[in-house]
Design an enzyme around this catalytic site. Structure first.
Site, PDB file in Angstrom:
ATOM      1  N   CYS A 116     -57.809  49.925 -36.653  1.00 27.51           N
ATOM      2  CA  CYS A 116     -59.247  49.931 -36.952  1.00 27.51           C
ATOM      3  C   CYS A 116     -59.555  50.159 -38.432  1.00 27.51           C
ATOM      4  O   CYS A 116     -60.689  49.987 -38.855  1.00 27.51           O
ATOM      5  CB  CYS A 116     -59.947  50.971 -36.096  1.00 27.51           C
ATOM      6  SG  CYS A 116     -59.895  50.540 -34.358  1.00 27.51           S
ATOM      7  N   HIS A 256     -66.883  52.501 -39.412  1.00 24.35           N
ATOM      8  CA  HIS A 256     -66.196  51.801 -38.319  1.00 24.35           C
ATOM      9  C   HIS A 256     -66.944  52.104 -37.019  1.00 24.35           C
ATOM     10  O   HIS A 256     -67.387  53.234 -36.796  1.00 24.35           O
ATOM     11  CB  HIS A 256     -64.747  52.287 -38.238  1.00 24.35           C
ATOM     12  CG  HIS A 256     -64.028  51.797 -37.032  1.00 24.35           C
ATOM     13  ND1 HIS A 256     -63.968  50.462 -36.699  1.00 24.35           N
ATOM     14  CD2 HIS A 256     -63.336  52.460 -36.056  1.00 24.35           C
ATOM     15  CE1 HIS A 256     -63.276  50.319 -35.572  1.00 24.35           C
ATOM     16  NE2 HIS A 256     -62.886  51.515 -35.161  1.00 24.35           N
ATOM     17  N   ASN A 286     -66.263  48.044 -30.080  1.00 25.05           N
ATOM     18  CA  ASN A 286     -65.268  48.225 -31.140  1.00 25.05           C
ATOM     19  C   ASN A 286     -64.467  46.932 -31.296  1.00 25.05           C
ATOM     20  O   ASN A 286     -63.647  46.595 -30.438  1.00 25.05           O
ATOM     21  CB  ASN A 286     -64.353  49.401 -30.774  1.00 25.05           C
ATOM     22  CG  ASN A 286     -63.330  49.712 -31.850  1.00 25.05           C
ATOM     23  OD1 ASN A 286     -63.177  48.954 -32.808  1.00 25.05           O
ATOM     24  ND2 ASN A 286     -62.634  50.816 -31.691  1.00 25.05           N
TER      25      ASN A 286
END
Ligand code: UT7
Length: 332
Positions: A116, A256, A286
């Site tokens: 990520c 994020h 996500n």
């Protein structure tokens, strides 16, 4: 060349059409719309359907869109960095495929895997090539087809992830805009908490590896949550402190998009109000390497030249980091 910085001169994104709602997930696993929204902030995510379509399919849409909107010829690109955790193949690199798909005949390319934090790592790496004076036009694309490695029988993970891609163009700047500072961190001791065990050289694919779900992402959510909350907030606070930035100075936090609660904790630690936090987790979930460019793309029209942005991410590895940049252009 000391005063050359890399500024973002364009951003473009792509998400597939199929919308996977919380309601549909209720029919796949024991969960509820209310639990997902309360615990994560996610309402829906996009899924790439279609035989034989991989991460490159979405990434090429983002890159082609970026070239068109910035009036850049494909041949002008010197370097393409493809940040992804779900490459089309183990090899060759998805970046190599993208150069062919997008006609980047003069670029060299490679993939960057930092889960990520991938886009953040790629942004900082791409910036170095610009700052060195060696390259004039660098594309950093973050793209992931998380649906390829998500087990839709595992409620711990399947509610979280979605598919998407986003790309930015980096060019030299000598007027004080662009990437001004960065902090990147790695701690491989965290590997076990967020991992796909099968398919690599330690555990190549076998019938047993398939049967034991080793080719799906495994996450110990609560442990990752604790590390993410602490480290993402710490690193964002660090970068503010060493650049003498107060919450008021920061125009936007660009976090994020893993969990709204992690984003809220980071903003609170930074003293940045919710109206200055970029968020699209409710629509996309996500998307791993794609979250940061996708959220920048969503908010591009609200960004003004000179806006001070703090980007922050945390992901598998563990990897985490923060970037301080000054936005280089007004809405076009
Ligand atoms: O982007 C890369 C980094 N990744 C992250 O940052 C993700 C970090 N982790 C998280 O966002 C959160 O940990 C999750 C959203 C994954 C889970 O939320 P949580 O508040 O940490 O829940 P939990 O894992 O501690 O589970 C709480 C309860 C458990 O039930 P019991 O044991 O209390 O009876 C789980 O079994 O919630 C249950 N649960 C669910 N219930 C309904 C777990 N997943 C679900 C679900 N629906 N989808």
């Amino acid at each position: 060349m000391g005063n050359v910085k890399a500024s973002i001169t364009g951003v473009c994104g792509y998400v597939p059409d199929y919308v996977l709602t919380n309601k549909e997930l209720e029919s796949l696993v024991e969960t509820s719309d209310e639990w997902i929204i309360t615990r994560t902030g996610i309402k829906e995510r996009r899924i790439l359907k279609g035989e034989g379509l991989g991460t490159s399919h979405m990434a090429q849409e983002a890159v082609k869109g970026l070239l068109a909107k910035t009036n850049t010829k494909a041949e002008e690109i010197d370097l393409l960095i493809c940040c992804t955790t779900t490459p089309d193949y183990v090899f060759p690199a998805t970046g190599n495929l993208l150069c062919d798909m997008c006609g980047l005949k003069n670029a060299f390319s490679f993939d960057m895997n930092a889960a990520c934090s991938g886009f953040l790592y790629g942004l900082v790496t791409g910036s170095q090539y610009i700052e060195s004076g060696k390259f004039k036009k660098v594309i950093v694309v973050g793209a992931d087809k998380m649906s390829a490695i998500v087990n839709y029988k595992d409620r711990n993970t399947c509610i979280l992830f979605g598919d998407g891609a986003g790309a930015v163009l980096l060019e030299p700047d000598t007027e004080g805009y662009g990437v001004l500072d960065s902090v990147l961190k790695t701690d491989g001791a965290g590997a076990q908490y967020l991992i796909m065990k099968g398919g690599g050289s330690r555990h190549p694919a076998t019938i047993e590896s398939v049967m034991s779900n080793a080719h799906f992402a495994h996450q110990e959510g609560a442990t990752v949550f604790k590390f993410a909350v602490k480290n993402m907030a710490d690193v964002a606070a660090d970068i503010m402190e060493r650049n003498q930035l107060s919450g008021d100075d920061v125009a936007w936090l660009v976090p994020h998009q893993a969990n709204k609660r992690i984003i809220d904790a980071t903003a609170e630690r930074m003293g940045v109000g919710p109206e200055k936090v970029m968020m699209n987790i409710q629509r996309y979930g996500n998307t791993t390497s794609a979250t940061l460019p996708l959220v920048l793309w969503d908010y591009e029209k609200q960004l003004k030249k000179g806006d001070k942005l703090v980007l922050a991410a945390f992901g598998g590895g563990f990897t985490w980091g923060s970037v301080y940049l000054k936005w280089a252009y007004d809405p076009k």
